[in-house]
Design a protein around this motif. Structure first.
Motif, PDB file in Angstrom:
ATOM      1  N   SER A 129       0.794  -1.108  -0.539  1.00  0.00           N
ATOM      2  CA  SER A 129      -0.319   0.588  -0.087  1.00  0.00           C
ATOM      3  C   SER A 129       0.457   1.300  -0.149  1.00  0.00           C
ATOM      4  CB  SER A 129      -1.023   0.221   1.235  1.00  0.00           C
ATOM      5  OG  SER A 129      -1.277   1.076   1.065  1.00  0.00           O
ATOM      6  N   ARG A 130       1.711   1.441   0.451  1.00  0.00           N
ATOM      7  CA  ARG A 130       2.896   2.165   1.432  1.00  0.00           C
ATOM      8  C   ARG A 130       3.815   2.806  -0.569  1.00  0.00           C
ATOM      9  NH1 ARG A 130       4.770   0.936   6.434  1.00  0.00           N
ATOM     10  NH2 ARG A 130       3.029   1.911   8.144  1.00  0.00           N
ATOM     11  N   ASP A 131       4.536   1.411  -0.995  1.00  0.00           N
ATOM     12  CA  ASP A 131       4.849   1.990  -1.839  1.00  0.00           C
ATOM     13  C   ASP A 131       3.874   2.512  -2.946  1.00  0.00           C
ATOM     14  OD1 ASP A 131       6.824   1.305  -4.238  1.00  0.00           O
ATOM     15  OD2 ASP A 131       4.986  -0.714  -5.173  1.00  0.00           O
ATOM     16  N   ALA A 132       2.493   1.917  -3.439  1.00  0.00           N
ATOM     17  CA  ALA A 132       1.543   2.576  -3.887  1.00  0.00           C
ATOM     18  C   ALA A 132       1.097   3.638  -3.580  1.00  0.00           C
ATOM     19  CB  ALA A 132       0.116   2.024  -3.870  1.00  0.00           C
ATOM     20  N   ILE A 133       0.936   4.155  -2.643  1.00  0.00           N
ATOM     21  CA  ILE A 133       1.676   6.104  -2.428  1.00  0.00           C
ATOM     22  C   ILE A 133       2.185   6.117  -3.216  1.00  0.00           C
ATOM     23  CG2 ILE A 133       1.063   7.835  -0.680  1.00  0.00           C
ATOM     24  CD1 ILE A 133      -0.551   4.701   1.339  1.00  0.00           C
ATOM     25  N   ARG A 134       3.138   5.858  -2.708  1.00  0.00           N
ATOM     26  CA  ARG A 134       4.389   6.656  -2.872  1.00  0.00           C
ATOM     27  C   ARG A 134       4.721   6.640  -4.707  1.00  0.00           C
ATOM     28  NH1 ARG A 134       6.885   4.172   0.843  1.00  0.00           N
ATOM     29  NH2 ARG A 134       7.692   2.386  -0.515  1.00  0.00           N
ATOM     30  N   PHE A 135       4.381   5.666  -5.426  1.00  0.00           N
ATOM     31  CA  PHE A 135       4.028   5.870  -7.022  1.00  0.00           C
ATOM     32  C   PHE A 135       3.186   6.737  -7.417  1.00  0.00           C
ATOM     33  CE2 PHE A 135       1.502   4.089 -10.621  1.00  0.00           C
ATOM     34  CZ  PHE A 135       2.360   3.716 -11.642  1.00  0.00           C
ATOM     35  N   LEU A 136       1.578   7.050  -6.907  1.00  0.00           N
ATOM     36  CA  LEU A 136       0.847   7.692  -7.127  1.00  0.00           C
ATOM     37  C   LEU A 136       1.548   9.091  -6.935  1.00  0.00           C
ATOM     38  CD1 LEU A 136      -2.499   6.234  -5.727  1.00  0.00           C
ATOM     39  CD2 LEU A 136      -2.025   6.940  -8.073  1.00  0.00           C
ATOM     40  N   ALA A 137       2.337  10.044  -6.029  1.00  0.00           N
ATOM     41  CA  ALA A 137       2.909  11.059  -5.533  1.00  0.00           C
ATOM     42  C   ALA A 137       3.936  11.818  -6.831  1.00  0.00           C
ATOM     43  CB  ALA A 137       2.924  10.892  -4.973  1.00  0.00           C
ATOM     44  N   MET A 138       4.323   9.839  -7.584  1.00  0.00           N
ATOM     45  CA  MET A 138       5.435  11.018  -8.358  1.00  0.00           C
ATOM     46  C   MET A 138       4.888  11.305  -9.256  1.00  0.00           C
ATOM     47  SD  MET A 138       7.337   7.070  -8.382  1.00  0.00           S
ATOM     48  CE  MET A 138       8.560   7.515  -9.420  1.00  0.00           C
ATOM     49  N   THR A 139       5.623  12.364 -10.237  1.00  0.00           N
ATOM     50  CA  THR A 139       5.049  12.699 -11.821  1.00  0.00           C
ATOM     51  C   THR A 139       4.842  11.901 -12.709  1.00  0.00           C
ATOM     52  OG1 THR A 139       6.122  14.222 -11.519  1.00  0.00           O
ATOM     53  CG2 THR A 139       5.595  14.390 -13.259  1.00  0.00           C
ATOM     54  N   PRO A 140       3.512  12.037 -13.609  1.00  0.00           N
ATOM     55  CA  PRO A 140       3.860  10.761 -13.981  1.00  0.00           C
ATOM     56  C   PRO A 140       5.094  10.534 -15.811  1.00  0.00           C
ATOM     57  CG  PRO A 140       1.225  11.855 -14.356  1.00  0.00           C
ATOM     58  CD  PRO A 140       2.386  12.706 -13.754  1.00  0.00           C
ATOM     59  N   ALA A 141       5.236   9.452 -15.863  1.00  0.00           N
ATOM     60  CA  ALA A 141       6.373   9.161 -16.565  1.00  0.00           C
ATOM     61  C   ALA A 141       6.207   9.040 -17.839  1.00  0.00           C
ATOM     62  CB  ALA A 141       6.927   7.388 -16.509  1.00  0.00           C
ATOM     63  N   GLU A 142       4.921   9.019 -18.627  1.00  0.00           N
ATOM     64  CA  GLU A 142       4.668   9.856 -19.844  1.00  0.00           C
ATOM     65  C   GLU A 142       3.702  11.479 -20.409  1.00  0.00           C
ATOM     66  OE1 GLU A 142       3.371   6.326 -22.354  1.00  0.00           O
ATOM     67  OE2 GLU A 142       4.822   5.326 -21.049  1.00  0.00           O
ATOM     68  N   GLY A 143       3.895  11.730 -18.842  1.00  0.00           N
ATOM     69  CA  GLY A 143       3.620  13.627 -18.774  1.00  0.00           C
ATOM     70  C   GLY A 143       1.865  13.280 -18.657  1.00  0.00           C
ATOM     71  N   GLY A 144       0.723  12.545 -18.559  1.00  0.00           N
ATOM     72  CA  GLY A 144      -0.504  11.982 -18.316  1.00  0.00           C
ATOM     73  C   GLY A 144      -1.212  11.972 -16.914  1.00  0.00           C
ATOM     74  N   TRP A 145      -1.519  10.881 -17.210  1.00  0.00           N
ATOM     75  CA  TRP A 145      -1.700  10.515 -15.397  1.00  0.00           C
ATOM     76  C   TRP A 145      -0.742   9.610 -14.717  1.00  0.00           C
ATOM     77  CZ3 TRP A 145      -6.318  12.286 -14.033  1.00  0.00           C
ATOM     78  CH2 TRP A 145      -6.902  12.842 -14.081  1.00  0.00           C
ATOM     79  N   ARG A 146      -1.383   8.878 -13.719  1.00  0.00           N
ATOM     80  CA  ARG A 146      -0.377   7.740 -13.241  1.00  0.00           C
ATOM     81  C   ARG A 146      -2.142   7.279 -12.179  1.00  0.00           C
ATOM     82  NH1 ARG A 146       4.739   6.384 -11.073  1.00  0.00           N
ATOM     83  NH2 ARG A 146       5.868   6.908 -12.985  1.00  0.00           N
ATOM     84  N   PHE A 147      -1.725   5.599 -12.611  1.00  0.00           N
ATOM     85  CA  PHE A 147      -3.212   4.895 -12.314  1.00  0.00           C
ATOM     86  C   PHE A 147      -2.328   3.548 -11.570  1.00  0.00           C
ATOM     87  CE2 PHE A 147      -6.346   2.133 -13.098  1.00  0.00           C
ATOM     88  CZ  PHE A 147      -7.910   2.371 -13.502  1.00  0.00           C
ATOM     89  N   VAL A 148      -3.997   3.385 -10.269  1.00  0.00           N
ATOM     90  CA  VAL A 148      -2.978   2.259  -9.604  1.00  0.00           C
ATOM     91  C   VAL A 148      -4.721   1.886  -9.418  1.00  0.00           C
ATOM     92  CG1 VAL A 148      -3.171   1.380  -6.911  1.00  0.00           C
ATOM     93  CG2 VAL A 148      -1.784   3.171  -7.814  1.00  0.00           C
ATOM     94  N   LEU A 149      -4.435  -0.382  -8.989  1.00  0.00           N
ATOM     95  CA  LEU A 149      -5.613  -1.118  -9.325  1.00  0.00           C
ATOM     96  C   LEU A 149      -5.840  -1.646  -8.228  1.00  0.00           C
ATOM     97  CD1 LEU A 149      -8.252  -2.405 -10.719  1.00  0.00           C
ATOM     98  CD2 LEU A 149      -6.225  -3.963 -11.695  1.00  0.00           C
ATOM     99  N   VAL A 150      -6.456  -1.921  -7.312  1.00  0.00           N
ATOM    100  CA  VAL A 150      -6.289  -2.528  -6.051  1.00  0.00           C
ATOM    101  C   VAL A 150      -7.664  -3.701  -5.898  1.00  0.00           C
ATOM    102  CG1 VAL A 150      -5.942  -2.349  -3.268  1.00  0.00           C
ATOM    103  CG2 VAL A 150      -5.999  -0.463  -4.720  1.00  0.00           C
TER     104      VAL A 150
END
Length: 355
Positions: A129-150
């Motif tokens: 869960s914490r890894d996903a939170i850090r992932f969402l907080a990062m700038t999108p690698a391709e300039g669009g969106w970040r998406f997490v599916l739980v």
């Protein structure tokens, strides 16, 4: 002296059970939910957190991936051509191919895995869960969106759910979190209050049969129809039953219910159910028997045509029998009781009451 050539070690690759879900290009059912997601994204006011709720195996994660790849491909910005079905992305699109391969930098999936060392309980751990939170907080690698599916959010450990709650309270920009759950009431009320919920229903037979033709092409029309009936609109359940002994056990259930007073055939039937030493046949048989009873009682309660065997006793007695069969299965498993004897006990309970 020449050396003998070294034997090449055979490589084994771990199966990816999520691949059919990530790579499913078509939409089977759930059109209304897909349209809701697409309209929300195109409106420019996309909620940052969603929850897809519904029974197991009906396509919640499949719809989640469909939304994620459409979003990451620029769907919310109108970068994709109009399609006949909502959230459509051509399978040849690079985003589709990379997500199917599990290699897109802006999509992350969390799903349950084994908890404590040596345990079998499936959970979503706090570190994931914490890894996903850090992932969402990062700038999108391709300039669009970040998406997490739980996927299977009801299996989050309490500390994992609490960690995720902080992100729901203060969501990062251009980030979407999508939860799937078969048991929404097991989620924290504070989580449920901060997500937009979409309830998905089981697929009807017209939606399920084409999907089963794709997933289980080796089955006949009759076998698919049987699976569709006993899986109750769940493609995932249908596949699990087909890969196990679902069709064979359903035939035995039908036989037991068609002539519950056939005591001479009980031992042969019980032998067939208890043949596998791992107990899988017994578990499937009892589950399908209880499912048949439950379906019959619901049909009768709605005033629909009821199975003939249902008239052998009052509906209240069938409900009691459903409970007793569940208790019998649990006790047989926990106490390692003789499975054949348990089947004989179930058949005795099924027999029509003596007049």
């Amino acid at each position: 002296m020449s050396r003998a050539p070294r034997a090449i070690k055979e490589q084994t690759f771990e199966e990816d059970p999520d691949l059919p879900v990530r790579a499913m290009p078509d939409l089977f059912g759930h059109r209304g939910a897909a349209e809701t997601l697409q309209k929300a994204a195109l409106s420019g006011r996309l909620p940052h957190a969603w929850m897809l709720a519904g029974p197991p195996g009906i396509g919640k994660a499949t719809l989640g991936y469909r939304f994620g790849r459409w979003l990451l491909a620029g769907g919310a910005e109108g970068a994709l051509p109009e399609a006949a079905t909502p959230l459509h992305l051509d399978p040849g699109h690079t985003t589709f191919r990379r997500i199917a391969a599990g290699a897109h930098a802006d999509l992350r999936a969390l799903r349950p895995n084994t908890g404590e060392k040596g345990g079998v309980k499936q959970v979503i751990r706090v570190e994931d869960s914490r890894d996903a939170i850090r992932f969402l907080a990062m700038t999108p690698a391709e300039g669009g969106w970040r998406f997490v599916l739980v996927d299977g959010a009801e299996l989050m450990r309490p500390e994992a759910a609490n960690a995720l709650l902080k992100t729901l309270e203060e969501p990062p920009p251009r980030a979407v979190l999508l939860l799937t759950t078969a048991a929404p009431d097991r989620l924290l009320p504070t989580i449920r209050s901060r997500v937009r919920r979409l309830d998905l229903s089981p697929l009807d037979i017209g939606e399920l049969d084409p999907l089963l033709m794709r997933l289980l092409p080796q089955l006949s029309t009759t076998e698919r129809a049987t699976l569709g009936r006993i899986a109750e609109g769940s493609a995932g359940q249908a596949v699990a039953l087909a890969e196990g002994e679902g069709l064979a056990m359903q035939a035995l259930v039908d036989r037991a219910l068609a002539d519950p007073g056939d005591r001479r055939g009980w031992h042969a039937l019980a032998d067939a159910v208890a043949a596998k030493r791992d107990g899988s046949g017994f578990a499937t048989f009892i589950a399908l028997l209880r499912r048949a009873i439950s379906a019959g009682v619901r049909q009768a309660a709605r005033g629909e045509a009821r199975p003939e065997w249902l008239g052998d006793r009052p509906l209240a007695d069938w409900s009691t029998l459903w409970d007793r069969l569940g208790q019998l299965a649990a006790e047989t498993d926990v106490l390692s009781l003789d499975r054949k004897q348990a089947v004989l006990t179930a058949l005795l309970w099924l027999a029509p009451p003596r007049r």
